[in-house]
Design a protein around this motif. Structure first.
Motif, PDB file in Angstrom:
ATOM      1  N   LYS A 644      -8.335  -3.259 -13.899  1.00 45.97           N
ATOM      2  CA  LYS A 644      -8.849  -2.579 -12.713  1.00 45.97           C
ATOM      3  C   LYS A 644     -10.140  -1.829 -13.009  1.00 45.97           C
ATOM      4  CE  LYS A 644      -4.576  -1.922 -10.068  1.00 45.97           C
ATOM      5  NZ  LYS A 644      -3.687  -0.912  -9.427  1.00 45.97           N
ATOM      6  N   LEU A 645     -10.225  -1.219 -14.178  1.00 44.52           N
ATOM      7  CA  LEU A 645     -11.442  -0.496 -14.533  1.00 44.52           C
ATOM      8  C   LEU A 645     -12.633  -1.442 -14.623  1.00 44.52           C
ATOM      9  CD1 LEU A 645     -10.244   2.048 -17.240  1.00 44.52           C
ATOM     10  CD2 LEU A 645     -11.039   2.544 -14.932  1.00 44.52           C
ATOM     11  N   LYS A 646     -12.410  -2.637 -15.149  1.00 42.13           N
ATOM     12  CA  LYS A 646     -13.498  -3.604 -15.279  1.00 42.13           C
ATOM     13  C   LYS A 646     -14.071  -3.964 -13.920  1.00 42.13           C
ATOM     14  CE  LYS A 646     -14.565  -8.126 -17.301  1.00 42.13           C
ATOM     15  NZ  LYS A 646     -14.029  -9.277 -18.062  1.00 42.13           N
ATOM     16  N   ASP A 647     -13.199  -4.076 -12.915  1.00 36.98           N
ATOM     17  CA  ASP A 647     -13.660  -4.432 -11.573  1.00 36.98           C
ATOM     18  C   ASP A 647     -14.497  -3.324 -10.943  1.00 36.98           C
ATOM     19  OD1 ASP A 647     -12.282  -6.804 -11.833  1.00 36.98           O
ATOM     20  OD2 ASP A 647     -10.496  -6.073 -10.790  1.00 36.98           O
ATOM     21  N   LYS A 648     -14.238  -2.076 -11.320  1.00 35.08           N
ATOM     22  CA  LYS A 648     -14.922  -0.935 -10.695  1.00 35.08           C
ATOM     23  C   LYS A 648     -16.052  -0.368 -11.545  1.00 35.08           C
ATOM     24  CE  LYS A 648     -11.917  -0.901  -7.266  1.00 35.08           C
ATOM     25  NZ  LYS A 648     -12.301  -1.254  -5.890  1.00 35.08           N
ATOM     26  N   ALA A 649     -16.191  -0.804 -12.795  1.00 36.79           N
ATOM     27  CA  ALA A 649     -17.182  -0.214 -13.693  1.00 36.79           C
ATOM     28  C   ALA A 649     -18.595  -0.587 -13.258  1.00 36.79           C
ATOM     29  CB  ALA A 649     -16.932  -0.667 -15.123  1.00 36.79           C
ATOM     30  N   VAL A 650     -19.476   0.381 -13.348  1.00 37.95           N
ATOM     31  CA  VAL A 650     -20.858   0.221 -12.899  1.00 37.95           C
ATOM     32  C   VAL A 650     -21.795   0.381 -14.087  1.00 37.95           C
ATOM     33  CG1 VAL A 650     -22.654   1.176 -11.420  1.00 37.95           C
ATOM     34  CG2 VAL A 650     -20.306   1.056 -10.592  1.00 37.95           C
ATOM     35  N   GLY A 651     -22.771  -0.527 -14.170  1.00 38.90           N
ATOM     36  CA  GLY A 651     -23.795  -0.429 -15.211  1.00 38.90           C
ATOM     37  C   GLY A 651     -25.127   0.049 -14.685  1.00 38.90           C
ATOM     38  N   GLY A 652     -25.203   0.305 -13.368  1.00 35.99           N
ATOM     39  CA  GLY A 652     -26.443   0.796 -12.774  1.00 35.99           C
ATOM     40  C   GLY A 652     -26.412   0.635 -11.275  1.00 35.99           C
ATOM     41  N   VAL A 653     -27.526   0.978 -10.642  1.00 37.58           N
ATOM     42  CA  VAL A 653     -27.672   0.780  -9.198  1.00 37.58           C
ATOM     43  C   VAL A 653     -29.061   0.218  -8.917  1.00 37.58           C
ATOM     44  CG1 VAL A 653     -26.110   2.679  -8.600  1.00 37.58           C
ATOM     45  CG2 VAL A 653     -28.569   3.114  -8.748  1.00 37.58           C
ATOM     46  N   LEU A 654     -29.172  -0.484  -7.806  1.00 37.44           N
ATOM     47  CA  LEU A 654     -30.455  -1.007  -7.338  1.00 37.44           C
ATOM     48  C   LEU A 654     -30.768  -0.351  -6.002  1.00 37.44           C
ATOM     49  CD1 LEU A 654     -32.737  -3.123  -7.863  1.00 37.44           C
ATOM     50  CD2 LEU A 654     -31.457  -4.651  -6.346  1.00 37.44           C
ATOM     51  N   ILE A 655     -31.910   0.309  -5.915  1.00 39.04           N
ATOM     52  CA  ILE A 655     -32.319   1.023  -4.705  1.00 39.04           C
ATOM     53  C   ILE A 655     -33.452   0.251  -4.038  1.00 39.04           C
ATOM     54  CG2 ILE A 655     -33.262   3.176  -3.779  1.00 39.04           C
ATOM     55  CD1 ILE A 655     -32.003   4.608  -6.158  1.00 39.04           C
ATOM     56  N   THR A 656     -33.307  -0.010  -2.745  1.00 43.96           N
ATOM     57  CA  THR A 656     -34.325  -0.721  -1.976  1.00 43.96           C
ATOM     58  C   THR A 656     -34.961   0.234  -0.975  1.00 43.96           C
ATOM     59  OG1 THR A 656     -33.109  -2.806  -2.178  1.00 43.96           O
ATOM     60  CG2 THR A 656     -34.777  -2.679  -0.452  1.00 43.96           C
ATOM     61  N   MET A 657     -36.289   0.237  -0.928  1.00 45.40           N
ATOM     62  CA  MET A 657     -37.052   1.123  -0.045  1.00 45.40           C
ATOM     63  C   MET A 657     -37.650   0.323   1.113  1.00 45.40           C
ATOM     64  SD  MET A 657     -36.606   3.894  -1.784  1.00 45.40           S
ATOM     65  CE  MET A 657     -37.704   5.026  -0.913  1.00 45.40           C
ATOM     66  N   GLN A 658     -38.096   1.036   2.138  1.00 45.31           N
ATOM     67  CA  GLN A 658     -38.736   0.436   3.304  1.00 45.31           C
ATOM     68  C   GLN A 658     -40.004   1.213   3.634  1.00 45.31           C
ATOM     69  OE1 GLN A 658     -37.147   1.087   7.447  1.00 45.31           O
ATOM     70  NE2 GLN A 658     -36.623  -1.083   7.277  1.00 45.31           N
ATOM     71  N   ARG A 659     -41.060   0.500   3.983  1.00 45.30           N
ATOM     72  CA  ARG A 659     -42.308   1.110   4.444  1.00 45.30           C
ATOM     73  C   ARG A 659     -42.557   0.697   5.892  1.00 45.30           C
ATOM     74  NH1 ARG A 659     -46.754   1.971   0.854  1.00 45.30           N
ATOM     75  NH2 ARG A 659     -48.004   0.451   2.036  1.00 45.30           N
TER      76      ARG A 659
END
Length: 698
Positions: A644-659
């Motif tokens: 279960k931990l493997k399914d929820k573990a995060v190695g980072g995030v990707l943030i998308t911006m808008q102009r």
């Protein structure tokens, strides 16, 4: 309007009075007056009946509901007296019908006095997502005057200025006024406004309005209970609220206003002084015990210095605990659980618990059982009270304070009731828990924690007294269940990420040898620099922020170790534009920079960022999606996480911006920082987190 009417001629005054009477008469009002579900006790005081008389005198088309919640179809306003029964309205009645009423433009006026009841009702009526970050009782007039309620400056954003001109400039300073703080909810669409605040102390709110972006209805909480009877200006305010709302004077908010609150997130996350050397141990404690079970690495033996002899022959006093590092905060959760096996608590024979030592043993048994089930140290499980309930109806209650008896009567019907799966996720299966209710989860200070520990000490004395008084009853086990009130204390963090991609493409970590050489103004590296200065508190471009451009609208942020993330904070200093946030999965090792194959769940997605510059976007990820409450078993590793931990573990995030389409070269948006709250799985290095948690370190 009120001041000019005092000097108007008879004809003008007659026309004005007739207009007001017409507005009142055309407003349809429903009044809740039901005792059937335990929300009201009409024999407790005359507040509800006095309120009814006030509404009748105002000339409203009044419908009184004496048996449960009324049908709200065709009603302009719904009025609820102060909840003086044993059950919160939000737990007893159909809140989905109330939410539909508000969604369709209805006004709810609720008399306050119990801030917990207020919070629960408002959140459900307006569909707020998340929790309250600020909303507490601030005092009442029963002991001493908190100050005459004055019309607040912020009230002008609730109703149109024309309607506002006729509101009373002040309200009577009655004895039964209850004041709350200006409330703030983490839902980005929540809109809260103080209408009347105490003279000389604007932090104490006597009347407060709650709305939501795009929702045409609202909830208003009035602090006066009407127990002392009708008051001219309080009555005038009530009449104006109902009639003006029915006339369409309410200004529907286009967006939430959390950034206007004096306790906004950016003030909570302010920079602090450098951490003392001892803080590393506090960070280790956090990593090992906060918000779940952190398997402790084997401690490295260190030589113990020989103790210096004390001149008096007694041991010197223990040094004070080191201060919490900046970014680490205390969070407390209040629970009530019901278990069906008192043998676990060793109280089948109360005669064995008639001394302080035996009571201490009982409390420690409970603390040890609970701490083992949630993965905390026993010192971070604080017992607030116990209630023994028998099949024959006998109830033995121990409250933790003078107001605890009433609180305990309410807690089992208020708050979040856990499902069976949630109970297992939170407490495991070792305890026979039949029911679990989380009454509150809120940030706390060290002073708050000291007060909670004092209350636990008081509870021990009352437990011992109750065991003696009810010895004969407690010797039976006829259908017994035991309800335990307790508080869990967590240390949670707000930390930066550790890696990102340079504008030219290569991966870089904050501790890479070439980081300083590549850490340019307006670069992506500004988002992982734990040593950088703060940007000025103004809506302007800042060199210590990341500047998004037409050719660079996404930024990845990586972690060196796997994490469960339950909250993300993003501060933008000019031209906000965050429209999407997506997890990057943990694959057994830190990212190599090629994150595209590892993209995971989208946790935030909007068509347009309506947040203001210098505000903090708070993104909450629930416990199920984040995995924050999943137990962390010993023996695992970052390279081989349990299922279960493997399914929820995060190695980072990707943030998308808008102009915006017309954006020029200097538009941005500009992001000052991104911070994360959650936990690290199988942490390998305490030193890493001492640095990224201490963003003021130079």
């Amino acid at each position: 309007m009120r001041s000019s009417s005092a000097c108007a001629g008879p004809l003008a005054l007659a026309v004005l009075v007739a207009a007001l009477a017409c507005a009142s008469a055309s407003s349809r009002v429903a009044l809740y007056m039901s005792e059937s579900d335990g929300v009201l006790d009409l024999k407790w005081n005359n507040g509800p009946s006095n309120l009814q008389k006030q509404l009748v005198q105002a000339g409203f088309d009044l419908k009184v509901a004496a048996d449960g919640q009324p049908r709200l179809t065709g009603v302009d306003a719904y009025v609820i007296p102060a909840q003086n029964g044993h059950t919160f309205y939000s737990a007893a009645e159909d809140m989905s019908a109330v939410a539909s009423f508000v969604e369709n433009g209805g006004l709810v006026v609720m008399l306050g006095g119990n801030v917990e009841a207020d919070r629960e009702f408002v959140a459900k009526a307006l569909g707020y997502q998340g929790s309250w970050s600020a909303c507490k009782h601030a005092g009442c007039n029963s002991k001493s005057s908190q100050g005459v309620p004055l019309l607040a400056e912020q009230a002008s954003s609730f109703f149109s200025s024309k309607a506002q001109d006729a509101w009373p400039a002040s309200l009577e300073d009655a004895k039964t006024i209850s004041f709350n703080t200006w409330c703030r909810h983490e839902d980005v669409e929540a809109f809260t406004i103080p209408l009347y605040t105490a003279a000389g102390d604007e932090t104490k709110v006597a009347a407060q309005a709650f709305g939501k972006a795009g929702v045409s209805g609202a909830v208003v909480v009035l602090g006066y209970s009407w127990k002392e009877g009708a008051k001219a200006r309080w009555g005038e305010l009530l009449e104006k609220l109902v009639s003006d709302f029915a006339a369409g004077a309410y200004v529907v908010p286009a967006q939430g206003n959390a950034d206007e609150h004096p306790e906004a997130v950016d003030s909570v996350l302010e920079s602090a002084a450098d951490v003392a050397d001892e803080a590393a141990e506090v960070v280790r404690r956090f990593l090992q015990s906060a918000a779940g079970t952190y398997p402790s690495p084997a401690p490295t033996p260190s030589p113990s210095p020989s103790p210096s002899p004390s001149p008096s022959g007694t041991a010197p006093p223990s040094p004070p605990s080191p201060p919490l590092p900046p970014g680490i905060a205390l969070v407390v959760e209040d629970f009530t659980i019901t278990i069906s096996n008192q043998a676990l608590l060793n109280i089948t024979d109360p005669s064995s618990t008639d001394t302080p030592a035996e009571v201490e043993k009982l409390v420690n048994t409970i603390k040890n059982l609970l701490s083992a089930s949630v993965g905390l140290q026993p010192e971070n499980v604080l017992i607030r009270g116990i209630r023994w309930r028998y099949a024959n109806g006998t109830v033995v209650t121990v409250a933790f304070s003078s107001g605890g008896l009433r609180r305990m009567a309410l807690e089992m019907s208020a708050g979040k009731v856990f499902t069976h799966d949630e109970i297992v996720d939170k407490f495991g299966t070792a305890l026979p828990i039949r029911r679990a209710v989380m009454e509150a989860s809120s940030p706390a200070t060290e002073d708050d924690l000291l007060q909670l520990r004092d209350e636990e000490t008081e509870a021990k004395a009352q437990i011992g007294q109750a065991l003696l008084e009810h010895r004969r009853v407690l010797q039976t086990n006829d259908g017994l269940v035991v309800e335990i009130l307790f508080t869990l204390v967590y240390y949670t963090e707000n930390m930066t990420g550790q890696g990102t991609l340079l504008p030219a493409g290569p991966l870089i970590w904050y501790d890479s040898p070439n980081f300083a050489a590549n850490n340019k103004n307006l670069s992506t590296t500004q988002l992982i620099d734990p040593w950088k200065p703060e940007c000025p508190a103004k809506c302007a471009a800042c060199p210590f922020s990341w500047k998004a451009t037409a050719g660079s609208l996404v930024v990845p942020i990586f972690f060196k170790e796997p994490m469960n993330i339950n909250r993300i904070f993003i501060k933008q200093v000019r031209n906000s534009g965050v429209v999407k946030v997506q997890y990057i999965k943990w694959t057994g090792a830190p990212s190599n920079g090629n994150y595209a194959p590892d993209l995971g769940r989208v946790i935030y997605n909007v068509s347009k960022d309506v947040s203001k510059c210098q505000s903090v976007l708070s993104i909450r990820v629930g416990p199920v999606k984040s995995g924050i409450n999943i137990k962390v078993p010993a023996g695992g590793s970052q390279a081989n996480l349990p299922g279960k931990l493997k399914d929820k573990a995060v190695g980072g995030v990707l943030i998308t911006m808008q102009r915006i389409p017309s954006a020029g070269a200097n538009y941005g948006p500009f992001v000052e920082w991104v911070r994360f709250q959650g936990r690290v799985l199988y942490p390998a290095s305490v030193g890493v987190y001492k640095t990224v948690l201490d963003r003021a370190r130079k």
